[in-house]
Design a protein around this motif. Sequence first.
Motif, PDB file in Angstrom:
ATOM      1  N   SER A  28      -0.350  -1.630  -9.931  1.00  0.00           N
ATOM      2  CA  SER A  28       0.102  -0.489 -10.025  1.00  0.00           C
ATOM      3  C   SER A  28       0.495   0.190  -8.614  1.00  0.00           C
ATOM      4  CB  SER A  28      -0.484   0.335 -11.250  1.00  0.00           C
ATOM      5  OG  SER A  28      -1.714   0.774 -10.436  1.00  0.00           O
ATOM      6  N   THR A  29       1.418   1.095  -8.664  1.00  0.00           N
ATOM      7  CA  THR A  29       1.497   1.962  -7.432  1.00  0.00           C
ATOM      8  C   THR A  29       0.283   2.596  -7.138  1.00  0.00           C
ATOM      9  OG1 THR A  29       4.051   1.750  -7.721  1.00  0.00           O
ATOM     10  CG2 THR A  29       3.195   3.431  -6.227  1.00  0.00           C
ATOM     11  N   PRO A  30      -0.276   3.172  -8.089  1.00  0.00           N
ATOM     12  CA  PRO A  30      -1.579   4.153  -8.015  1.00  0.00           C
ATOM     13  C   PRO A  30      -2.525   3.229  -7.371  1.00  0.00           C
ATOM     14  CG  PRO A  30      -0.577   4.883  -9.812  1.00  0.00           C
ATOM     15  CD  PRO A  30       0.246   3.756  -9.369  1.00  0.00           C
ATOM     16  N   GLU A  31      -2.820   2.109  -7.858  1.00  0.00           N
ATOM     17  CA  GLU A  31      -3.880   1.149  -7.295  1.00  0.00           C
ATOM     18  C   GLU A  31      -3.649   0.807  -6.005  1.00  0.00           C
ATOM     19  OE1 GLU A  31      -6.307  -2.887  -8.465  1.00  0.00           O
ATOM     20  OE2 GLU A  31      -4.500  -2.090  -9.818  1.00  0.00           O
ATOM     21  N   LEU A  32      -2.483   0.490  -5.642  1.00  0.00           N
ATOM     22  CA  LEU A  32      -2.099   0.057  -4.205  1.00  0.00           C
ATOM     23  C   LEU A  32      -2.310   1.295  -3.066  1.00  0.00           C
ATOM     24  CD1 LEU A  32      -1.189  -1.835  -2.240  1.00  0.00           C
ATOM     25  CD2 LEU A  32       1.159  -1.410  -2.520  1.00  0.00           C
ATOM     26  N   LEU A  33      -2.053   2.566  -3.588  1.00  0.00           N
ATOM     27  CA  LEU A  33      -2.092   3.733  -2.749  1.00  0.00           C
ATOM     28  C   LEU A  33      -3.614   4.036  -2.740  1.00  0.00           C
ATOM     29  CD1 LEU A  33       0.627   6.058  -3.872  1.00  0.00           C
ATOM     30  CD2 LEU A  33       0.289   5.286  -1.768  1.00  0.00           C
ATOM     31  N   GLY A  34      -4.274   3.819  -3.807  1.00  0.00           N
ATOM     32  CA  GLY A  34      -5.883   4.047  -3.533  1.00  0.00           C
ATOM     33  C   GLY A  34      -6.400   3.115  -2.652  1.00  0.00           C
ATOM     34  N   TYR A  35      -5.957   1.819  -2.480  1.00  0.00           N
ATOM     35  CA  TYR A  35      -6.554   0.787  -1.672  1.00  0.00           C
ATOM     36  C   TYR A  35      -6.156   1.328  -0.297  1.00  0.00           C
ATOM     37  CZ  TYR A  35      -5.741  -3.156   1.256  1.00  0.00           C
ATOM     38  OH  TYR A  35      -5.867  -3.922   2.273  1.00  0.00           O
ATOM     39  N   HIS A  36      -4.836   2.042  -0.113  1.00  0.00           N
ATOM     40  CA  HIS A  36      -4.769   2.216   1.111  1.00  0.00           C
ATOM     41  C   HIS A  36      -5.459   3.440   1.706  1.00  0.00           C
ATOM     42  CE1 HIS A  36      -1.473  -0.689   2.401  1.00  0.00           C
ATOM     43  NE2 HIS A  36      -0.906  -0.563   1.233  1.00  0.00           N
ATOM     44  N   VAL A  37      -5.597   4.225   0.890  1.00  0.00           N
ATOM     45  CA  VAL A  37      -6.359   5.576   1.300  1.00  0.00           C
ATOM     46  C   VAL A  37      -7.960   5.196   1.490  1.00  0.00           C
ATOM     47  CG1 VAL A  37      -7.298   7.610   0.455  1.00  0.00           C
ATOM     48  CG2 VAL A  37      -5.056   7.213  -0.002  1.00  0.00           C
ATOM     49  N   LEU A  38      -8.492   4.312   0.735  1.00  0.00           N
ATOM     50  CA  LEU A  38      -9.750   4.021   0.919  1.00  0.00           C
ATOM     51  C   LEU A  38      -9.991   3.387   2.133  1.00  0.00           C
ATOM     52  CD1 LEU A  38     -11.145   3.020  -2.801  1.00  0.00           C
ATOM     53  CD2 LEU A  38     -11.823   4.849  -1.679  1.00  0.00           C
ATOM     54  N   LYS A  39      -9.144   2.204   2.294  1.00  0.00           N
ATOM     55  CA  LYS A  39      -9.378   1.496   3.565  1.00  0.00           C
ATOM     56  C   LYS A  39      -9.134   2.280   4.924  1.00  0.00           C
ATOM     57  CE  LYS A  39      -7.478  -2.765   5.846  1.00  0.00           C
ATOM     58  NZ  LYS A  39      -6.615  -3.944   5.733  1.00  0.00           N
TER      59      LYS A  39
END
Length: 66
Positions: free
Chosen positions: A30-41
């Motif tokens: 999902s888009t929120p999951e991908l955004l969360g990944y980028h924020v955490l990284k």
Amino acid sequence: MTDRKTSLFVELPAPEAADLAVRAAVEGVSTPELLGYHVLKGAYGALHPLVVAFETRPKKGQAGKE
């Protein structure tokens, strides 16, 4: 660690938002999951446990000759 999550509001220019949505679809998440990944990284680095879990998850393979 708990499964609690917090929502954040993100404003992006339309072309970048569309690009992220397409990238998420290609990745099969999902888009929120991908955004969360980028924020955490970006905030905590490549060794954050959730970043490592995202990067090592099973991914769709590329169809080849049978």
